[in-house]
Design a protein around this motif. Structure first.
Motif, PDB file in Angstrom:
ATOM      1  N   ARG A  69       1.078  -1.149  -0.130  1.00  0.00           N
ATOM      2  CA  ARG A  69      -0.166   0.008  -0.156  1.00  0.00           C
ATOM      3  C   ARG A  69       0.870   1.147  -0.103  1.00  0.00           C
ATOM      4  N   GLU A  70       0.628   2.081  -1.139  1.00  0.00           N
ATOM      5  CA  GLU A  70       1.621   3.134  -1.127  1.00  0.00           C
ATOM      6  C   GLU A  70       1.296   4.166  -0.022  1.00  0.00           C
ATOM      7  N   PRO A 172      -4.663  -2.519  -1.227  1.00  0.00           N
ATOM      8  CA  PRO A 172      -4.060  -1.171  -1.877  1.00  0.00           C
ATOM      9  C   PRO A 172      -5.045  -0.147  -1.643  1.00  0.00           C
ATOM     10  N   ARG A 173      -4.722   1.104  -1.680  1.00  0.00           N
ATOM     11  CA  ARG A 173      -5.482   2.111  -1.797  1.00  0.00           C
ATOM     12  C   ARG A 173      -6.478   2.097  -3.042  1.00  0.00           C
ATOM     13  N   GLU A 175      -7.325   4.098  -5.209  1.00  0.00           N
ATOM     14  CA  GLU A 175      -6.801   4.556  -6.478  1.00  0.00           C
ATOM     15  C   GLU A 175      -5.720   3.525  -7.239  1.00  0.00           C
ATOM     16  N   HIS A 176      -5.410   2.545  -6.632  1.00  0.00           N
ATOM     17  CA  HIS A 176      -4.186   1.731  -6.979  1.00  0.00           C
ATOM     18  C   HIS A 176      -4.734   0.371  -7.234  1.00  0.00           C
ATOM     19  N   ARG A 177      -6.147   0.053  -6.884  1.00  0.00           N
ATOM     20  CA  ARG A 177      -6.637  -1.073  -7.379  1.00  0.00           C
ATOM     21  C   ARG A 177      -6.632  -1.831  -8.713  1.00  0.00           C
ATOM     22  N   GLN A 179      -3.774  -2.414 -10.080  1.00  0.00           N
ATOM     23  CA  GLN A 179      -2.504  -1.933 -10.683  1.00  0.00           C
ATOM     24  C   GLN A 179      -1.261  -2.903 -10.426  1.00  0.00           C
ATOM     25  N   VAL A 181       2.076  -3.953  -8.503  1.00  0.00           N
ATOM     26  CA  VAL A 181       2.588  -3.763  -7.204  1.00  0.00           C
ATOM     27  C   VAL A 181       4.223  -3.462  -7.222  1.00  0.00           C
ATOM     28  N   ARG A 182       4.645  -2.417  -6.916  1.00  0.00           N
ATOM     29  CA  ARG A 182       6.060  -2.140  -7.110  1.00  0.00           C
ATOM     30  C   ARG A 182       7.046  -2.869  -6.121  1.00  0.00           C
ATOM     31  N   VAL A 216       8.128  -4.358 -10.868  1.00  0.00           N
ATOM     32  CA  VAL A 216       6.722  -4.576 -10.518  1.00  0.00           C
ATOM     33  C   VAL A 216       6.250  -6.000 -10.645  1.00  0.00           C
TER      34      VAL A 216
END
Length: 229
Positions: A69-70, A172-173, A175-177, A179, A181-182, A216
């Motif tokens: 989670r960013e 995740p947040r 807005e990042h669903r 996407q 993962v870094r 990623v």
């Protein structure tokens, strides 16, 4: 028998975290992922290792970070009056210093420490379950929101395999669903340069360069409780 490559996993989750690597004087920065100096400082606290003691064995571990989670980058400031002036050694009662501070809010990181000394990693694993000194996420006031240790924290295998196969530690947040993962993986000679490699006891405050290679993961396993039925 030769030692088997082992990876120790740590869960770094909390309301606030700060992982500075370039802070100078009044301004305190944070990277977007945990620094190696900060993570090993947390490990030293768990072990009860004094700041004057060597960290050579811990510094030899290879570190990787999965950003589950960013964090939201936050900024505030502190003020101090009557600060000592370096040139005179006296306090200037009429001077107020403003010190900007940067933080990550609501972040969740899965950190892996890889090494061939499985005995050392087992010792760290046990210390995280019963730390000698309080643990912090980069700064003393920033305590973990969940235990740093995981029930399955010791894994036979390398960083990439272990970080790719372990279930998420946090959603995740919004807005990042959906996407990727870094990942941030330590590399011997390629990637972004970070000055967070301990080269002396922490009391000396000396840190050397380290390369970190971004990557990623298109898929991260979900915890069993979150899997669709």
């Amino acid at each position: 028998m030769p030692e088997v490559t082992t990876t120790l996993l740590l869960r770094l989750v909390g309301p606030l975290q700060a992982w500075g690597t370039t802070s100078r004087f009044d301004e305190r920065d944070t990277q977007l992922e945990p620094s190696k100096s900060g993570v090993l400082g947390l490990v030293c606290a768990a072990l009860g290792r004094d700041r004057a003691e060597s960290v050579h064995d811990l510094a030899a571990l290879k570190m990787g970070v999965r950003v589950d989670r960013e964090g939201l980058l936050m900024r505030d400031y502190q003020t101090a009056a009557g600060v000592l002036i370096a040139a005179t050694g006296k306090a200037d009662l009429g001077r107020t210093v403003v010190s900007p501070r940067y933080y990550l809010a609501d972040a969740a990181f899965l950190v892996g420490l890889q090494g061939d000394d499985s005995g050392l990693l087992r010792q760290v694993s046990a210390a995280l379950r019963a730390p000698r000194w309080p643990l912090a996420l980069g700064r003393k006031a920033m305590v973990p929101g969940l235990p740093v240790w995981l029930p399955d924290d010791l894994q036979a295998g390398d960083l990439v395999t272990t970080l790719a196969s372990h279930p998420r530690i946090a959603p995740p947040r919004f807005e990042h669903r959906g996407q990727p993962v870094r990942l941030m993986l330590e590399h011997p000679d390629s990637g972004a340069l970070r000055h967070d490699q301990p080269v002396a006891p922490y009391a000396a405050r000396r840190f050397g360069p380290r390369f970190v290679l971004p990557g990623v993961l298109d898929h991260v396993p979900e915890p069993a409780a979150l899997e669709p039925r």
